[in-house]
Design an enzyme around this catalytic site. Structure first.
Site, PDB file in Angstrom:
ATOM      1  N   GLY A  80       0.884  -1.154   0.000  1.00  0.00           N
ATOM      2  CA  GLY A  80       0.000   0.000   0.000  1.00  0.00           C
ATOM      3  C   GLY A  80       0.924   1.206   0.000  1.00  0.00           C
ATOM      4  N   CYS A 111       4.880  -4.918  -2.890  1.00  0.00           N
ATOM      5  CA  CYS A 111       4.354  -3.659  -3.417  1.00  0.00           C
ATOM      6  C   CYS A 111       5.264  -2.480  -3.054  1.00  0.00           C
ATOM      7  CB  CYS A 111       2.921  -3.471  -2.927  1.00  0.00           C
ATOM      8  SG  CYS A 111       1.963  -2.207  -3.769  1.00  0.00           S
ATOM      9  N   HIS A 112       4.794  -1.557  -2.214  1.00  0.00           N
ATOM     10  CA  HIS A 112       5.593  -0.405  -1.777  1.00  0.00           C
ATOM     11  C   HIS A 112       6.460  -0.746  -0.567  1.00  0.00           C
ATOM     12  CE1 HIS A 112       2.505   1.646  -4.161  1.00  0.00           C
ATOM     13  NE2 HIS A 112       3.235   2.745  -4.144  1.00  0.00           N
ATOM     14  N   ALA A 113       6.283  -1.922   0.040  1.00  0.00           N
ATOM     15  CA  ALA A 113       7.002  -2.276   1.271  1.00  0.00           C
ATOM     16  C   ALA A 113       8.523  -2.371   1.110  1.00  0.00           C
ATOM     17  CB  ALA A 113       6.450  -3.567   1.864  1.00  0.00           C
ATOM     18  N   TRP A 115      10.285  -0.120   0.337  1.00  0.00           N
ATOM     19  CA  TRP A 115      10.719   1.150   0.923  1.00  0.00           C
ATOM     20  C   TRP A 115      11.279   0.917   2.327  1.00  0.00           C
ATOM     21  CZ3 TRP A 115       5.853   4.593  -0.187  1.00  0.00           C
ATOM     22  CH2 TRP A 115       6.078   5.385  -1.327  1.00  0.00           C
TER      23      TRP A 115
END
Length: 186
Positions: A80, A111-113, A115
């Protein structure tokens, strides 16, 4: 070697997690009889994001600060946009990710994890994937980007988006059953 049905898996998340990216791994790992706990910054339930609005809540089992790496066999970080952006500035979450890394235990980020993996300093020199909008951040952190449903490098598991969740969970099971991974420093 631990079997998945004898393992304990920790999911760390906060408000704004991608609904399917927390629920699917949590539920599928539980179907395989793994013990799965959800840790949140304050130990309270968190609200997911689904489509273009807030989704369902996920119950929390403990605070991220109270989670101990020795109690778990793997760490899962849902994506997310909101969730990993908040986690990557949460000191307790970053310390925990580093502890799992240093212990050689599987870490799975979708996904965005990635980061969060970048912020923890464990992306450099690794093969990784992510959601397309995070690709440049992953590359700038020194990772070797691959556009594949699931990429594994020394027990670090990454996937791109909700369409990859079946492959993501299969790889989590495989990596947990392989046991701890000797890792060179990132």
């Amino acid at each position: 070697m631990p079997k998945i049905n004898e393992s304990k898996i920790l999911i760390i998340a906060t408000h704004g997690y991608e609904q399917s990216e927390l629920e699917f791994p949590r539920d599928q790992l539980r179907v395989k009889d793994a013990t799965v706990h959800v840790a949140t910054p304050d130990g309270e339930a968190i609200k997911g994001w689904e489509g273009s609005d807030w989704g369902r809540e996920a119950e929390a089992d403990l605070k991220i600060a109270d989670a101990k790496v020795e109690d778990y066999d793997a760490l899962v970080i849902p994506g997310g946009q909101i969730n990993p952006d908040l986690l990557r500035v949460n000191e307790d979450a970053i310390k925990l990710v580093k502890a799992f890394h240093d212990a050689g235990k599987p870490i799975a980020a979708v996904c965005h994890a990635p980061w969060v993996l970048v912020e923890a300093g464990i992306a450099k020199g690794r093969k990784m994937t992510s959601y397309h909008s995070v690709k440049t951040d992953v590359i700038n952190a020194g990772a070797h980007f691959e556009d594949s449903p699931v990429v594994v490098d020394q027990g670090i598991i990454t996937s791109r988006n909700p369409d990859d969740l079946k492959d993501f969970v299969s790889k989590i099971v495989e990596e947990v059953e392989e046991g701890e991974h000797a890792r060179k420093a990132a």
